[in-house]
Design an enzyme around this catalytic site. Structure first.
Site, PDB file in Angstrom:
ATOM      1  N   LYS A 264       0.859  -1.189   0.000  1.00  0.00           N
ATOM      2  CA  LYS A 264       0.000   0.000   0.000  1.00  0.00           C
ATOM      3  C   LYS A 264       0.892   1.234   0.000  1.00  0.00           C
ATOM      4  CE  LYS A 264      -3.087   2.708   3.034  1.00  0.00           C
ATOM      5  NZ  LYS A 264      -3.953   2.739   4.233  1.00  0.00           N
ATOM      6  N   ASP A 269      -2.631  10.363   3.378  1.00  0.00           N
ATOM      7  CA  ASP A 269      -4.014   9.957   3.585  1.00  0.00           C
ATOM      8  C   ASP A 269      -4.734  10.992   4.449  1.00  0.00           C
ATOM      9  OD1 ASP A 269      -6.410   8.688   3.909  1.00  0.00           O
ATOM     10  OD2 ASP A 269      -5.644   7.091   5.221  1.00  0.00           O
ATOM     11  N   LYS A 276     -10.195  13.069   7.897  1.00  0.00           N
ATOM     12  CA  LYS A 276      -9.712  12.717   9.228  1.00  0.00           C
ATOM     13  C   LYS A 276      -9.668  13.946  10.122  1.00  0.00           C
ATOM     14  CE  LYS A 276      -6.499   8.997   7.904  1.00  0.00           C
ATOM     15  NZ  LYS A 276      -7.119   7.923   8.714  1.00  0.00           N
ATOM     16  N   ASP A 287       1.763   6.658   5.301  1.00  0.00           N
ATOM     17  CA  ASP A 287       0.770   5.663   4.895  1.00  0.00           C
ATOM     18  C   ASP A 287       1.208   4.891   3.648  1.00  0.00           C
ATOM     19  OD1 ASP A 287      -1.576   4.384   5.567  1.00  0.00           O
ATOM     20  OD2 ASP A 287      -2.880   5.766   4.454  1.00  0.00           O
ATOM     21  N   ASP A 346     -12.128   7.107   3.690  1.00  0.00           N
ATOM     22  CA  ASP A 346     -10.914   6.916   4.482  1.00  0.00           C
ATOM     23  C   ASP A 346     -10.506   5.441   4.547  1.00  0.00           C
ATOM     24  OD1 ASP A 346      -8.763   7.595   6.011  1.00  0.00           O
ATOM     25  OD2 ASP A 346      -9.901   7.925   7.868  1.00  0.00           O
ATOM     26  N   ARG A 350      -7.482  -0.511   1.210  1.00  0.00           N
ATOM     27  CA  ARG A 350      -7.996  -1.783   0.693  1.00  0.00           C
ATOM     28  C   ARG A 350      -8.412  -1.674  -0.769  1.00  0.00           C
ATOM     29  NH1 ARG A 350     -12.412  -1.760   5.408  1.00  0.00           N
ATOM     30  NH2 ARG A 350     -10.637  -0.694   6.348  1.00  0.00           N
TER      31      ARG A 350
HETATM   32  N1  BES Z   1      -4.100   4.751   6.916  1.00  0.00           N
HETATM   33  C1  BES Z   1      -5.225   4.524   7.747  1.00  0.00           C
HETATM   34  C2  BES Z   1      -4.923   3.580   8.906  1.00  0.00           C
HETATM   35  C3  BES Z   1      -3.959   4.081   9.949  1.00  0.00           C
HETATM   36  C4  BES Z   1      -4.407   4.842  11.011  1.00  0.00           C
HETATM   37  C5  BES Z   1      -2.642   3.727   9.899  1.00  0.00           C
HETATM   38  C6  BES Z   1      -3.531   5.281  11.976  1.00  0.00           C
HETATM   39  C7  BES Z   1      -1.749   4.149  10.878  1.00  0.00           C
HETATM   40  C8  BES Z   1      -2.198   4.939  11.911  1.00  0.00           C
HETATM   41  C9  BES Z   1      -6.344   3.915   6.929  1.00  0.00           C
HETATM   42  O1  BES Z   1      -6.428   4.315   5.611  1.00  0.00           O
HETATM   43  C10 BES Z   1      -7.624   4.318   7.580  1.00  0.00           C
HETATM   44  O2  BES Z   1      -7.920   5.483   7.573  1.00  0.00           O
HETATM   45  N2  BES Z   1      -8.348   3.351   8.145  1.00  0.00           N
HETATM   46  C11 BES Z   1      -9.572   3.618   8.810  1.00  0.00           C
HETATM   47  C12 BES Z   1     -10.592   2.635   8.319  1.00  0.00           C
HETATM   48  C13 BES Z   1     -11.993   2.972   8.711  1.00  0.00           C
HETATM   49  C14 BES Z   1     -12.444   4.223   7.991  1.00  0.00           C
HETATM   50  C15 BES Z   1     -12.887   1.816   8.367  1.00  0.00           C
HETATM   51  C16 BES Z   1      -9.329   3.476  10.296  1.00  0.00           C
HETATM   52  O3  BES Z   1      -8.529   2.619  10.696  1.00  0.00           O
HETATM   53  O4  BES Z   1      -9.878   4.248  11.063  1.00  0.00           O
HETATM   54 ZN    ZN Z   2      -4.678   4.947   4.759  1.00  0.00          ZN
HETATM   55 MN    MN Z   3      -7.538   6.091   5.380  1.00  0.00          MN
END
Ligand code: BES
Ligand code: ZN
Ligand code: MN
Length: 500
Positions: A264, A269, A276, A287, A346, A350
């Site tokens: 990835k 992000d 966010k 990210d 967000d 995936r």
């Molecule tokens: N890149 C983030 C995950 C992340 C968060 C990595 C904090 C490292 C530190 C990912 O793209 C994301 O935003 N995931 C969301 C998914 C949710 C929206 C279902 C999450 O984990 O909150």
């Molecule tokens: Zn992400």
């Molecule tokens: Mn995200």
């Protein structure tokens, strides 16, 4: 290397005038060459140890400034603990501790690669030096106003004394290759997103050509043609175009199916329209940690001429809110033909992986696929920063990863996959939705999503490295924000099971 640090092997003998580093066990026992070099100063060491309550515990250190009877500026005695055989990761740690005990100002040092039980073998000494290198890394290219006191001397020259200098040099070639891969990954993760956007990341992978890696860059037109709409949807709100980079190292038998690593690479992000919160959003420059690891690994495999065919595929995008950005409710058709309803923009990683995994399987028919992604905050809630989450459709691959993790200290913890979780991503309007609807089991529903883009016959493992890729645990061999986590793990996996 840019830090002006020179590490070279040399024979045992009288140490140079700078810092002198030696090892002892928890009985304060030294190896023979070390005892010879210390001479009458051994008595001083014993007295200092008593005064300081230094007992030779693993990783502890005793420091003596201008010790009488020794022609050195400083003597550092590092404990190895119980006189048991050390594992590779223990030697890396000792190297890291040793490097940490070299004051910034020291321009010269000598490290005796000898344990109480005898001189380290060439391989063992090479581990020690790898630990030193990993520890010495610092990302300071944007610091222009360092105080004189913090500035290392232009040149630092450290001699590692070993029994067989030529053999140690030979053994170090492969370690240096892997170390280079780790440091490349750290650099990529540490770079800010205004510098390292998708096309710039792609440009940097071109440097791997020098090591013999074939590098192809897919631009937006090429991806459109392939139907990578899940990936493209994520990047469509950014002023920077998306890229996919394919890296191939063919060191194995001609025609043999490759092993495949998919990363990835979300260069930043923001969350997109599902934006966010501001707190710690700057961390999202990391990210792309999965893609950084894949890039570092490919460089490592090529640099040490690994006898394996390997491909690395990284999906590089920037997830931004904008008039052109993708919306919650949008439905995209992935390269696999399956449709996805976007619930939360967000949950973008995936979507990137879905097309990259599908593409990799179709084009390369690999022996296995391992993807790495800073995918979910939920995996950090579950495992913290000590273990990466591992999801796998194949027990053998999972077990091998587990072993490689124990050996390298880059540990993975297996998490479940099950149809009950899969149901949570069924959609009213499309074949699936990109989030589970509830936050519960968030790392698992993300893995279930990715699984829908992997056929059951291809062994596959997904490593959620959100807790290990950046803002990482500070260890004796890592003081960097971007850890380069996974390069040593996967190099070890390849070396132990897929070469020759
Ligand atoms: N890149 C983030 C995950 C992340 C968060 C990595 C904090 C490292 C530190 C990912 O793209 C994301 O935003 N995931 C969301 C998914 C949710 C929206 C279902 C999450 O984990 O909150
Ligand atoms: Zn992400
Ligand atoms: Mn995200």
């Amino acid at each position: 290397m840019a830090d002006g640090l020179k590490l070279a092997f040399g024979p045992f003998g009288a140490p140079g005038p700078g810092v002198f580093i030696v090892f002892c066990d928890d009985k304060l026992k030294f190896g023979r060459a070390t005892a010879d070099a210390l001479g009458s100063a051994i008595d001083l060491v014993r007295r200092a140890a008593k005064a300081e309550h230094f007992t030779g515990n693993s990783g502890s250190a005793l420091e003596l400034i201008v010790p009488a009877g020794l022609d050195v500026a400083r003597l550092v005695v590092i404990g190895t603990g119980k006189a048991a055989p050390l594992a590779q990761k223990d030697r890396l740690k000792l190297g890291g501790v040793a490097m940490g005990k070299l004051p910034v100002k020291a321009s010269e040092g000598t490290v005796f690669a000898e344990l109480p039980g005898g001189a380290m073998s060439a391989d063992e000494a090479a581990d020690l030096v790898q630990g030193m290198r990993l520890r010495a890394y610092a990302f300071d290219r944007y610091k222009t106003r360092r105080k004189d006191d913090d500035k290392p001397p232009e040149k630092r020259s450290i001699t590692i004394a070993v029994g067989d200098v030529a053999a140690a040099r030979r053994a170090f070639v492969a370690r240096e290759a892997v170390t280079g891969g780790v440091l490349l990954a750290r650099d990529l993760v540490n770079e800010p997103a205004n510098v390292l956007y998708p096309d710039e990341f792609a440009r940097r992978t071109l440097a791997l050509k020098k090591a013999g890696v074939a590098v192809e860059v897919l631009d937006v037109a090429a991806m459109k043609k392939l139907g990578m709409n899940a990936l493209l949807g994520v990047g469509q709100g950014s002023a920077h175009e998306s890229r996919v980079v394919v890296m191939r190292w063919n060191g194995g038998k001609k025609g043999e199916a490759p092993v495949a690593f998919i990363g990835k690479g979300v260069c930043f992000d923001t969350g997109g329209i599902s934006i966010k919160p501001a707190a710690a959003m700057e961390d999202m420059k990391g990210d792309m940690g999965g893609a950084a690891c894949v890039t570092g690994l490919m460089q490592a495999l090529a640099a040490r001429k690994a006898k394996v065919n390997a491909v690395g595929v990284i999906g590089l995008v920037e997830n931004m809110p904008d008039g052109k950005a993708q919306r919650p409710g949008d439905i995209v058709t992935s390269m696999s033909g399956q449709t996805i309803e976007i619930i939360n923009t967000d949950a973008e990683g995936r979507l990137v992986l879905a097309d990259c995994l599908w593409y990799t399987a179709q084009r390369f028919k690999p022996k296995f696929m391992i993807d790495l992604a800073t995918l979910t905050g939920a995996i950090i809630v579950a495992l913290g920063q000590e273990y990466a989450g591992m999801f796998a459709n194949d027990d053998e691959l999972a077990e091998r990863l587990d072993k490689a993790g124990a050996a390298t200290g880059e540990k993975v913890w297996r998490m479940p996959l099950a149809p009950e979780y899969d149901k949570m991503i069924d959609s009213k309007f499309a074949d699936m939705k990109n989030t589970g609807g509830s936050r519960w089991g968030g790392a698992i529903t993300a893995a279930q999503f990715i699984k829908r883009f992997v056929d059951d016959k291809t062994p596959w493992a997904h490593l959620d490295v959100a807790g290990t890729a950046f803002d990482s645990r500070q260890t004796d061999i890592n003081k960097s924000w971007g850890s380069g986590w996974g390069v040593r793990l996967l190099d070890r996996l390849v070396q132990d099971y897929y070469e020759g």
